[in-house]
Design a protein around this motif. Structure first.
Motif, PDB file in Angstrom:
ATOM      1  N   ASP A 159       4.031   9.071  -0.992  1.00 48.18           N
ATOM      2  CA  ASP A 159       4.662  10.143  -1.539  1.00 48.18           C
ATOM      3  C   ASP A 159       5.954   9.529  -1.989  1.00 48.18           C
ATOM      4  N   GLU A 172       2.195   1.839  -3.504  1.00 47.52           N
ATOM      5  CA  GLU A 172       1.189   2.005  -4.328  1.00 47.52           C
ATOM      6  C   GLU A 172       0.733   3.649  -4.047  1.00 47.52           C
ATOM      7  N   THR A 173       0.682   3.926  -2.956  1.00 48.62           N
ATOM      8  CA  THR A 173      -0.055   5.307  -2.708  1.00 48.62           C
ATOM      9  C   THR A 173       0.735   6.335  -2.087  1.00 48.62           C
ATOM     10  N   GLU A 207       0.865  -1.218  -0.084  1.00 51.39           N
ATOM     11  CA  GLU A 207       0.132   0.060  -0.055  1.00 51.39           C
ATOM     12  C   GLU A 207       0.773   1.095  -0.021  1.00 51.39           C
TER      13      GLU A 207
END
Length: 81
Positions: A61, A58-59, A55
């Motif tokens: 910064d 993928e998300t 996660e």
């Protein structure tokens, strides 16, 4: 999850984390010995935070520091741009 599926998943996570540091874009990855890469892979295999890691990758910064739960944090931080 079978051994080979788990191995592939964690191998992908190590590679993605190294890519995130920028190490795969230049010669920094070439300076790492096989034993360092193998150790990173084994550390990742023992991690129980694979879903959180996926996660984050993928998300998260792109400039965010490597998460503290990462078994390879010291290596990833040393490879960071």
């Amino acid at each position: 999850m079978g051994f080979f599926n788990r191995s592939e998943k964690h191998g992908d996570l190590v590679g993605a984390m190294m890519d995130r540091t920028g190490a795969l874009d230049d010669e920094r990855i070439l300076r790492l010995s096989d034993s360092v890469l193998r150790t990173a892979w084994f550390r990742c295999q023992g991690c129980r935070q694979a879903d959180a890691c996926a996660e984050f990758l993928e998300t998260g910064d792109a400039d965010a520091p490597t998460p503290d739960y990462c078994q390879n944090k010291a290596l990833m931080d040393s490879l960071a741009r």
